[in-house]
Structure formats: structure tokens, C-alpha cells
Design a protein around this motif. Structure first.
Motif, mmCIF file in Angstrom:
data_model
loop_
_atom_site.group_PDB
_atom_site.id
_atom_site.type_symbol
_atom_site.label_atom_id
_atom_site.label_comp_id
_atom_site.label_asym_id
_atom_site.label_seq_id
_atom_site.Cartn_x
_atom_site.Cartn_y
_atom_site.Cartn_z
ATOM 1 N N MET A 1 -7.760 -3.521 -33.586
ATOM 2 C CA MET A 1 -7.250 -3.221 -34.924
ATOM 3 C C MET A 1 -5.939 -2.424 -34.852
ATOM 4 O O MET A 1 -5.015 -2.640 -35.626
ATOM 5 N N LYS A 2 -5.843 -1.515 -33.886
ATOM 6 C CA LYS A 2 -4.622 -0.731 -33.705
ATOM 7 C C LYS A 2 -3.446 -1.644 -33.371
ATOM 8 O O LYS A 2 -2.331 -1.446 -33.853
ATOM 9 N N LEU A 4 -3.140 -4.725 -34.255
ATOM 10 C CA LEU A 4 -2.813 -5.483 -35.455
ATOM 11 C C LEU A 4 -1.906 -4.672 -36.384
ATOM 12 O O LEU A 4 -0.903 -5.173 -36.910
ATOM 13 N N TRP A 5 -2.269 -3.381 -36.585
ATOM 14 C CA TRP A 5 -1.454 -2.518 -37.448
ATOM 15 C C TRP A 5 -0.071 -2.273 -36.817
ATOM 16 O O TRP A 5 0.935 -2.195 -37.522
ATOM 17 N N CYS A 328 -4.057 -8.320 -42.940
ATOM 18 C CA CYS A 328 -4.629 -7.192 -42.196
ATOM 19 C C CYS A 328 -5.885 -6.661 -42.896
ATOM 20 O O CYS A 328 -6.871 -6.321 -42.238
ATOM 21 N N ILE A 329 -5.828 -6.595 -44.229
ATOM 22 C CA ILE A 329 -7.005 -6.118 -44.974
ATOM 23 C C ILE A 329 -8.179 -7.060 -44.783
ATOM 24 O O ILE A 329 -9.328 -6.638 -44.569
ATOM 25 N N VAL A 331 -8.728 -9.126 -42.240
ATOM 26 C CA VAL A 331 -9.242 -8.998 -40.861
ATOM 27 C C VAL A 331 -10.063 -7.724 -40.717
ATOM 28 O O VAL A 331 -11.134 -7.715 -40.090
ATOM 29 N N TYR A 332 -9.538 -6.632 -41.287
ATOM 30 C CA TYR A 332 -10.253 -5.354 -41.200
ATOM 31 C C TYR A 332 -11.633 -5.445 -41.861
ATOM 32 O O TYR A 332 -12.635 -5.018 -41.282
ATOM 33 N N LEU A 333 -11.708 -6.018 -43.056
ATOM 34 C CA LEU A 333 -12.988 -6.138 -43.755
ATOM 35 C C LEU A 333 -13.946 -7.060 -43.010
ATOM 36 O O LEU A 333 -15.156 -6.803 -42.950
ATOM 37 N N ASN A 334 -13.391 -8.118 -42.438
ATOM 38 C CA ASN A 334 -14.228 -9.044 -41.664
ATOM 39 C C ASN A 334 -14.832 -8.358 -40.446
ATOM 40 O O ASN A 334 -16.035 -8.517 -40.137
ATOM 41 N N GLN A 335 -14.006 -7.569 -39.719
ATOM 42 C CA GLN A 335 -14.518 -6.861 -38.542
ATOM 43 C C GLN A 335 -15.553 -5.811 -38.936
ATOM 44 O O GLN A 335 -16.559 -5.629 -38.244
ATOM 45 N N ARG A 336 -15.343 -5.142 -40.053
ATOM 46 C CA ARG A 336 -16.311 -4.138 -40.499
ATOM 47 C C ARG A 336 -17.641 -4.781 -40.870
ATOM 48 O O ARG A 336 -18.717 -4.256 -40.568
#
Length: 343
Positions: A1-2, A4-5, A328-329, A331-336
Motif C-alpha cells: 500500500m505504501k 501505491l501511495w 487507490c481508494i 484498492v485500499y478498501l479491497n485490501q481491507r
């Protein structure tokens, strides 16, 4: 994730870099100075410009010093310019060869009393004198003849070449040159020459062309102006400006901005009040004028206020940034969500 950001940040910076790299601003180093050698007929010994009490038909040589503090030889353009008044109400010495105001006697045109513009070479880290001859008018004259000795560094061809659009801030020194054959006071006067619609840098104005027909500097000029629909008290435009100055025997277009309003065709009345010398002198003008359909249409089409073209590139950049943020949002929600399922 880091990662990606980090990638997102790099992308945004790159896009902004592309967007804002369309022009380069270069600041010229101020590596020279200019001073005047005081003449014997200087009126005020405390000031640093030429303030001369001259005798009719008695010419004299005047000298300036150009100090080059650069590590290389440089060229400087020296021009002795008649004073004018710019549209901001400021005495301007920057231009040579401007058409004479009709109130000025050609025999009292400063530029006809001095040499034509020239180029002076000054070696590195040294000072060079430039002397020019002043031809004093043959007859005594009232008031003042006003101008300035303007010195500007000549840019090398290499400095002029650059990629894309380049803005170079160039500086010039001006040493005032004021001539009087007597010290009798001459009162200022003002005339309204004309009124018409005008456009500067894509913005529309109503210009009131004002003239100081006297050989004297007009100080502390304040102007209050408004434009009404003809025959009514319906105020369309108005403006007030203070602390202006007018050069002797000069004119300028005092601008009344439309502030983004569409300038329609029709008949109007300008009402203008001006004061000078801390309110000692006052002038009032009322003048009818017209804006034709042709003028209004042309000004409206080219005005940046009334017809700003959309900046498609900027909107594309913004859209790409928004898409990247949304990805990015997601991907982040999917990983969470995946982590929550594993628990």
C-alpha cells in the motif's frame, strides 16, 4: 500500500510539473549601476539627477558613469528619452521616439536636443564614462523640459535563446534630465481630448484621453470618473484613482474598467472630475460618446472576461488525478475487506 501511495504522489508531481513547466521565468542579475556627474549649473545640489538652469543657445556636455560589476564585458544601450505619462498615471521615461503631444513645440522636444540612442561597451569590473552634448534651445522657454537618460544592458544572443516560452526580467536605470531657462512657476491645466472603448490584455475599458498642455509637472492628480447611459443617471461604470502624476505637454488614456461586464453598444456620457496639487486645481468634464455595434461585437469576442476559453489541458490533468485517487481508494478498501475476511 505504501508503494501505491508513493506511485500516486510521483504521478501527481509529474503531472503538475508538466502543467506548470510551460514557461520559464529568468531574473536578470543587476550587475551594473549608473550615476550622474553633477554639472555646474545644477539647481538643486542635493539631488542625484540632472536639474539644470540653462541659458538659451548655450550647449553643454553632460556625463554619466556606467559601472559594470560583472566578470565579463557588457554592452549597454543609452537613450535619452522625452518624458511621457503612462496609462497608470506615472511619468514614463522608457520609450524613445513616441509621437509628440500636440501641445509641445517641436523645438522644445528633448530628443531633438540630444544624440540618438547608442551602445556603450564597458569592460568587466570597471567603470566607463559616457558624455553627450546637450543643445539648449535658441530662445528662452517657460516651464520645464523633462526627460531621462535610460541605460539598459544589451542581452547576448545566447541569453535570448531558450526552450519553450521564456520571460526575462530586464532592468534599466534612468537618470532624470530636467531643463529650465527660468524658475517662474507655470500652473498645470487639463483637457479632455476624447473618449472611446479600448481593450488592453484582453480586458475592456472606456478610455478618457486626458492632456496636460502646459510645460509643467502635474502632481497629486486624483480622478473620479463614471459612465452613465446617455440622458439618464443610470451609472454603468465608475472608478477612482489617486496619487497620479502627469509629465509636461503629455497625454494618456485614463482607463475605466468594465470589470467583466459585457460592453453593449449604445450612447453614453462620461462624467469626470480631476484635482491636482493637493486639490488646488480642479477640472470637471462631461462628454457624450457612443459604442457602435461593430465595436461592441469585436471587444466582446476578444475579451478574456466575457469569453474565457476553457483550459482543457488543466481539466484533463485534474481528471487523471481524481481517477488515480479513486483507484487507490478502491484498492485500499479491497485490501481491507480481504484482511477482514481472513480474521
Amino acid at each position: 500500500m505504501k508503494k501505491l501511495w508513493a506511485a500516486l504522489g510521483i504521478s501527481i508531481v509529474a503531472l503538475l510539473g508538466i502543467f506548470f513547466d510551460s514557461q520559464t521565468v529568468q531574473a536578470e542579475n543587476l550587475n551594473f549601476s549608473v550615476s550622474a556627474t553633477q554639472a555646474d549649473n545644477q539647481i538643486d545640489k542635493k539631488i542625484t539627477y540632472f536639474d539644470l538652469l540653462v541659458k538659451p543657445d548655450q550647449g553643454q556636455d553632460l556625463t554619466i558613469k556606467i559601472q559594470n560589476t560583472d566578470s565579463q564585458e557588457n554592452k549597454y544601450r543609452v537613450s535619452i528619452n522625452r518624458a511621457g505619462t503612462n496609462r497608470n498615471g506615472v511619468i514614463d521615461y522608457s520609450t524613445h521616439g513616441v509621437a509628440l503631444d500636440k501641445s509641445l513645440n517641436p523645438k522644445l522636444n528633448l530628443e531633438s536636443l540630444v544624440p540618438a540612442p547608442t551602445t556603450v561597451k564597458v569592460p568587466a569590473n570597471s567603470t566607463k564614462e559616457y558624455t553627450f552634448h546637450l543643445n539648449v534651445p535658441k530662445k528662452s522657454f517657460s516651464g520645464v523640459i523633462l526627460g531621462g537618460v535610460r541605460v539598459q544592458k544589451v542581452q547576448d544572443d545566447d541569453n535570448k535563446k531558450s526552450k519553450g516560452v521564456s520571460i526575462v526580467n530586464q532592468y534599466a536605470y534612468v537618470i532624470g534630465l530636467q531643463l529650465q531657462s527660468n524658475q517662474d512657476y507655470v500652473a498645470p491645466n487639463m483637457k479632455l481630448l476624447n473618449v472611446k472603448a479600448k481593450q488592453y490584455n484582453g480586458r475592456n475599458y472606456i478610455n478618457a484621453y486626458l492632456q496636460n498642455p502646459k510645460p509643467t509637472i502635474m502632481h497629486d492628480l486624483s480622478i473620479k470618473a463614471r459612465v452613465n447611459t446617455k440622458g439618464t443617471k443610470d451609472k454603468i461604470l465608475s472608478t477612482t484613482k489617486k496619487m497620479m502624476t502627469m509629465a509636461p505637454n503629455s497625454n494618456f488614456g485614463f482607463p475605466i474598467e468594465t470589470n467583466g461586464k459585457t460592453l453593449k453598444s449604445g450612447k453614453y456620457t462620461l462624467i469626470l472630475d480631476a484635482t491636482a496639487e493637493k486639490g488646488k486645481y480642479h477640472w470637471h468634464f462631461s462628454r457624450d460618446f457612443a459604442v457602435t455595434n461593430k465595436q461592441a461585437s469585436k471587444l466582446d469576442k476578444t475579451s478574456v472576461d466575457t469569453h474565457s476559453e476553457p483550459n482543457y489541458f488543466m481539466w484533463i490533468v485534474i481528471a487523471i488525478i481524481v481517477i488515480l485517487i479513486l483507484l487507490c481508494i478502491i484498492v485500499y478498501l479491497n485490501q481491507r475487506n480481504q484482511k477482514n475476511r481472513r480474521k
